[in-house]
Design a protein around this motif. Structure first.
Motif, short mmCIF file in Angstrom:
data_model
loop_
_atom_site.label_atom_id
_atom_site.label_comp_id
_atom_site.label_asym_id
_atom_site.label_seq_id
_atom_site.Cartn_x
_atom_site.Cartn_y
_atom_site.Cartn_z
N ALA A 35 0.65 -1.13 -0.01
CA ALA A 35 -0.37 -0.06 -0.13
C ALA A 35 0.98 1.35 0.04
O ALA A 35 0.33 2.12 -0.66
N ALA A 36 1.98 1.14 0.67
CA ALA A 36 2.84 2.38 0.88
C ALA A 36 3.38 2.55 -0.56
O ALA A 36 3.69 3.95 -1.11
N SER A 37 4.04 1.54 -1.23
CA SER A 37 4.51 1.53 -2.35
C SER A 37 3.42 2.10 -3.59
O SER A 37 3.93 3.23 -4.49
N SER A 38 2.41 1.85 -3.50
CA SER A 38 1.13 2.33 -4.44
C SER A 38 0.86 3.74 -4.27
O SER A 38 0.80 4.66 -5.10
N ALA A 39 1.06 4.27 -2.79
CA ALA A 39 0.90 5.69 -2.33
C ALA A 39 2.00 6.34 -3.03
O ALA A 39 1.72 7.47 -3.67
N VAL A 40 3.18 6.02 -2.89
CA VAL A 40 4.49 6.70 -3.61
C VAL A 40 4.40 6.77 -5.12
O VAL A 40 4.67 7.96 -5.34
N GLU A 41 3.95 5.74 -5.70
CA GLU A 41 4.01 5.83 -7.06
C GLU A 41 2.69 6.72 -7.42
O GLU A 41 2.79 7.70 -8.68
N ALA A 76 1.75 9.35 -5.85
CA ALA A 76 2.24 10.80 -5.75
C ALA A 76 3.26 11.12 -6.78
O ALA A 76 3.24 12.25 -7.29
N ARG A 77 4.14 10.28 -6.96
CA ARG A 77 5.13 10.61 -8.14
C ARG A 77 4.38 10.88 -9.60
O ARG A 77 4.82 11.73 -10.42
N SER A 112 4.35 14.34 -11.67
CA SER A 112 4.81 14.15 -13.00
C SER A 112 3.76 14.87 -13.96
O SER A 112 4.24 15.71 -14.95
N ALA A 113 2.38 14.71 -13.66
CA ALA A 113 1.53 15.41 -14.39
C ALA A 113 1.38 16.63 -14.31
O ALA A 113 1.36 17.51 -15.14
N ALA A 114 1.56 17.41 -13.13
CA ALA A 114 1.64 18.77 -12.61
C ALA A 114 2.69 19.46 -13.38
O ALA A 114 2.68 20.36 -14.06
N ALA A 115 3.94 18.71 -13.29
CA ALA A 115 4.95 19.35 -14.03
C ALA A 115 4.71 19.34 -15.32
O ALA A 115 5.17 20.38 -16.02
N SER A 116 4.33 18.17 -16.13
CA SER A 116 4.12 18.27 -17.65
C SER A 116 3.13 19.18 -18.10
O SER A 116 3.06 19.88 -19.01
N SER A 117 1.96 19.54 -16.99
CA SER A 117 0.94 20.28 -17.32
C SER A 117 1.47 21.70 -17.43
O SER A 117 1.34 22.78 -18.13
#
Length: 209
Positions: free
Chosen positions: A67-73, A75-76, A80-85
């Motif tokens: 679950a922690a790994s899923s949350a980190v991915e 967030a990343r 990434s989507a925000a930076a691309s936007s």
């Protein structure tokens, strides 16, 4: 076949042996029974000491890690989507500004092509050089256009860049549209020539229309 009748003495001698056998058998049964009871009790104790997994609440360590790994991915991916936007928005803005500057330059050039002399608005225009540190080493001048009339007006300005011999090496056009009385506009005229040799900007024409 001859048989002898049993007398009372023989019977009395056989009773002690039978009693001994009975006691031994009873003791054996008792021991077996006790052993079964102890095994049963031991098994019950062992089962009671280990609670069933169904009684646990929440997630196991492996599930928590997943679950922690899923949350980190997640967030990343969001970052990434925000930076691309943001990058796309910046590129779009830059493109729109460049298009606007090109359009204004073309309009100014068209207005000045039939103007003789320096035009009718030289007194409404001033130029200030911009530091090369702010322009990536390019030669650029800030053209300040002020509508000094009492009516709305548009302006077209020609800036020439001259070499050390006074020869025009490059010409740039800037303009401002529909300036209200007393209003200012500050377009930038940028030379696309290399920093060397050093060029000198000159206000060549300014037309109000």
């Amino acid at each position: 076949m001859n048989t002898k009748p049993l007398n009372s003495k023989s019977l009395r001698r056989g009773r002690p042996a039978a009693l001994v056998l009975a006691v031994v058998a009873a003791s054996t049964v008792a021991l077996v029974s006790c052993g079964d009871d102890n095994d049963s009790d031991g098994s019950s104790s062992s089962q009671a000491a280990t609670p069933p997994t169904a009684s646990f609440s929440g997630m196991t360590p492996s599930a928590l890690k997943s679950a922690a790994s899923s949350a980190v991915e997640s967030a990343r991916a969001a970052a990434s989507a925000a930076a691309s936007s943001a990058s796309a928005a910046a590129s779009s803005f830059e493109a729109s500004v460049s298009a606007e500057v090109a359009r204004a330059s073309k309009d100014a050039q068209n207005e000045l092509k039939d103007v003789t002399g320096q035009g009718n608005a030289m007194s409404d225009v001033a130029m200030t050089g911009k530091p090369r540190a702010q322009t990536s080493g390019l030669l650029a001048v800030l053209v300040t256009i002020t509508n000094k009339t009492d009516k709305k007006a548009s302006y077209a300005v020609q800036v020439d860049f001259l070499d050390s011999a006074g020869k025009v090496v490059e010409t740039r056009y800037v303009g401002a549209e529909d300036l209200a009385p007393g209003a200012k506009a500050q377009p930038v005229a940028i030379s696309t020539k290399p920093p060397e040799p050093v060029l000198t900007p000159k206000l060549a024409k300014a037309q109000r229309y």
